[in-house]
Design an enzyme around this catalytic site. Sequence first.
Site, PDB file in Angstrom:
ATOM      1  N   ASP A 155       0.868  -1.166   0.000  1.00 23.51           N
ATOM      2  CA  ASP A 155       0.000   0.000   0.000  1.00 23.51           C
ATOM      3  C   ASP A 155       0.917   1.232   0.000  1.00 23.51           C
ATOM      4  O   ASP A 155       2.124   1.130   0.141  1.00 23.51           O
ATOM      5  CB  ASP A 155      -0.954  -0.029   1.207  1.00 23.51           C
ATOM      6  CG  ASP A 155      -2.163   0.864   0.980  1.00 23.51           C
ATOM      7  OD1 ASP A 155      -3.193   0.664   1.621  1.00 23.51           O
ATOM      8  OD2 ASP A 155      -2.071   1.770   0.105  1.00 23.51           O
TER       9      ASP A 155
HETATM   10  C1  GLC Z   1      -4.175   4.388  -0.211  1.00 22.96           C
HETATM   11  C2  GLC Z   1      -5.100   3.267   0.184  1.00 22.96           C
HETATM   12  C3  GLC Z   1      -5.240   2.195  -0.861  1.00 22.96           C
HETATM   13  C4  GLC Z   1      -5.124   2.808  -2.247  1.00 22.96           C
HETATM   14  C5  GLC Z   1      -3.700   3.320  -2.376  1.00 22.96           C
HETATM   15  C6  GLC Z   1      -3.463   4.014  -3.733  1.00 22.96           C
HETATM   16  O1  GLC Z   1      -3.408   4.788   0.887  1.00 22.96           O
HETATM   17  O2  GLC Z   1      -4.852   2.639   1.425  1.00 22.96           O
HETATM   18  O3  GLC Z   1      -6.507   1.554  -0.661  1.00 22.96           O
HETATM   19  O4  GLC Z   1      -5.389   1.840  -3.236  1.00 22.96           O
HETATM   20  O5  GLC Z   1      -3.339   4.217  -1.331  1.00 22.96           O
HETATM   21  O6  GLC Z   1      -4.190   5.207  -3.785  1.00 22.96           O
END
Ligand code: GLC
Length: 736
Positions: free
Chosen positions: A263
Site C-alpha cells: 500500500d
Molecule cells: C491508499 C489506500 C489504498 C489505495 C492506495 C493508492 O493509501 O490505502 O486503498 O489503493 O493508497 O491510492
Amino acid sequence: MDKQAITNLLKKMSTKEKIYQLVQLAGGFYSEDEAVVTGPKEKLGISDEAIANVGSILNVRGAEETRALQKNYLAKSDAKIPLLFMADIINGYDTIFPIPLGQGATWNPELIKAAAAVAAEEAAVSGIHVTFSPMVDLVRDPRWGRVMESTGEDTYLNSVYAQSFVEGYQGEMIVGKNVAACVKHFAAYGAPEGGREYNTVDMSERNMREYYLPAYQAALKAGAKMVMTSFNTVDGIPATGNKWLNQDVLRKEWGFEGILISDYAAIKELEDHGIAEDAEQAAKLALEASVDIDMMTSVYAKNLEKIVVKDSEMAKLLDQSVLRILELKNELGLFENPYRGADTEKAKAVILSKDNRKLARKVVSESLVLLKNQEVLPLKSTQKIALIGPYATSPFLSGSWSFSLKTERTVTLEQAFSEVLPAENLLVAPGCLTVEPELIEASFGQYFPAEKTLFDEEGELVKALEAARKSDVVVMAIGEHYLQSGEGGSRGELTLPRVQQKLISAIKALGKPMVGVVFSGRPLELKAELPLFDSLLTVWFPGTEGGHGIADVVFGKVNPSGKLSMSFPYSVGQVPVHYNEFNTGRPLTESGHSKRFTSRYTDMPNKPLFPFGFGLSYTTFSYCDFKLSETQLVPGDKITATVEVTNSGKIAGTETVQLYIRDLVGSVVRPVKELKGFQKIFLQPKETRKVSFEITEEMLRFYTRELTYQSESGEFTVFIGSNSEVAKGINFILCK
Ligand code: GLC
C-alpha cells in the site's frame, strides 16, 4: 510474447532496470510542470533515472494522458518495457456507483458484477490496466472511516461480493473492456483497535482465518490478478513485512503467483512501525515478504541494489518479482500494444453513457435501506414538499473514494425532485451547512482547505422554517460530510453533525410529517433522530445518479428492498457490534444468573438499533410452513430447508430471504448465527413463493480447536427469515 521471450528479457535486464520495475509512482511525477515534480521528488528522494524507468504509475486520468505518458516514457526509458497504469476505481470511474457499503445492501451479486463491468470499461478506454479494488476487508466497527469501502460485517456475503467485483472487472480480460483486479488490503485492515485509522490489528489466527481471510481467498479464486498489502500489523508484524502472511499463507498455502503490491508508502512505514531500523532493512523485509511493487517510496529504488549484490537469495527474489510484473504486462498484451484500450473517441461514447447512468440509478434504488416507515412514504407529486437540509442541493454524493471529482455530473436531490414535482410543489432550503465550519478546519486539514462559506446561518434557517411551514410534508436530506469517512476518516462519535441536529429539532417543532434521507459512509448512531421522523431511509453516498435513485424510491417508482450488510449500533458504546457474536457463558437471554450478572450493559441494550440483514419495504412479507426435509445429515447428502413467503401487502415488492445456521456445540465456541445463503425474490401482492435452500456438510465447516478446517458431528439450528434477528429455528443432527 511467449514465456521464453519473457525469461530472455529478464536475463538481458540490468540490476537497476530490474529494480526500477518494482517501483510505482503517481502520475504527478511525469507532469510537464517542473514545479509539480520538484516537491514530491525531493520528498521521496528519488532520482531522475528511477523516475524515467519505473514499472508502473498510479492514478492518471484520461486516455490522452495515459497515451502521452506511455509514449514519452518509452521514448526515454532504457529497457523500453511498457508501463502499467493502476488506479483506485472503488465505486466507478466517471459513472460513480453507490459506495461499496451501499452496494453491499443490495444483496444482488449480479447487479454488482454489472456495475463493476461498467467501471472497468470506462477505466479501460481511459488507459487504466489495474484497479485497486475490490476492498474486501471485513468490518465490525463503524468508527473506522473505511467501512464505506467494504461490503460489510459478514464473511459469506463479503466473499460473494468479492467474486462479483472480480468477475465484473476482469470478465474475459478483453482490451478496452476489462481491467485487472487488485484485491485489498491483505490482511484484516478492517479491525483496527478503537476503529482508529492505521491502528494496530491484533487477533488470533483462528479469528483471522474464520472471519477475515475468506473474502480475499474468494477474490483470488475468482481470478484476481493482484493483491495489495495492508498498513496494519498482523500478530505484531506489519503485513508489508510479514513473511508468514505473504509467503506462507498467500503464496504457499493459497498458491497465489501474481503481483503483491505494497500500500501507499507502506514499505517505508516499516521503519515507523519499528520493525526496520532503516530503509535498507525495510527493503529487505518487504522483498523477503514477497512484496513485488513499492508504491510511492524510493526504498526499493535506493536500497535493493546493495542488497542483491551481496545476497544471491535476495537476487533470486528480485528476479521472481520482476518476472511477476513482466508476466502481467505480457498477459495484458502491453508489449504488443502499450496503449491497451486507451481510446479518446471510445471514451467519449462509453463514459457516463445513458445505459451506464441507468444502471447506476438502479444500483442506487436497490442499495437504499428503509429503516422506518409510518405510512408517509411513498410520497405523491400532488403533495407540497419541503426539501430541507444540506444534502437537498449538495452534489457531493459520491463518497471520498470516487475517482472522478466532477460533481457537475451528479444528479442532486433537488434536481431529481424537480423532475417529479410541479414547481409550485417543491420548496428547497438547505437550512444549514453539512458540518460546523470549525470542524472542517480541524478534521479535514490541508487536504481540503476549509470552505470559507459565506453561509448566512440565521437567514438560511429562516428560509428552511418558511419552506416547512408552507409544505404538506418535509423531506430532510441530512448526513455526514463525505470526508468524515473514507481513508483517514475515523470518528470517535457516530452522530449527525450538531448543526444538523439543531435544524432537525427546529423543523420538527412545526409538527409536519417528516421523512429522513440520511447520507453517510458508515452506520450512524440514529437513536436520537429515529423518533423524530415518520420515515427514515439510509442512502449511503449514492454517486452520480444519487438524486434519481432516491427520488425513484421516495415517490414509489421503486419499492425499496435494501438490507443492511452492517449493523447500525444503538450507541457507539456498543462497538464492535455484529450479529454473529458468541453466546458467552452468561448470555442475557438464557442465562440462569440474575440479570445483574449476565453479559449486558447497565445503561443500554445489547442489540444494535438496526441489525445485519434488516430493511423494510412498502409492502409486508409473511413467512410460514418452514420445514426441513430431514432431521439428520450425513456427509455427501443434503437437507432441504423450505419456507413459504407471501407478499401480504398491497404493492409488489422484493424480499431477501436469508438462511442462517447455528452450530450449537463445537470444539471452539461458535457464533449464535451465521449467514449461509440468501435469495432475493420479487412477489406481486398476495403472491406466495416456496423458497428452498440446500444444506450440506461443507457449509458447516470451520476452524476447529486444532485449526483444521472441517465440520464436527452434533446439533445445528436452521433459521430462515428477513433479517439476522429471526428467532424461530429448526434443529438437525450432523452425523459423520
Ligand atoms: C491508499 C489506500 C489504498 C489505495 C492506495 C493508492 O493509501 O490505502 O486503498 O489503493 O493508497 O491510492
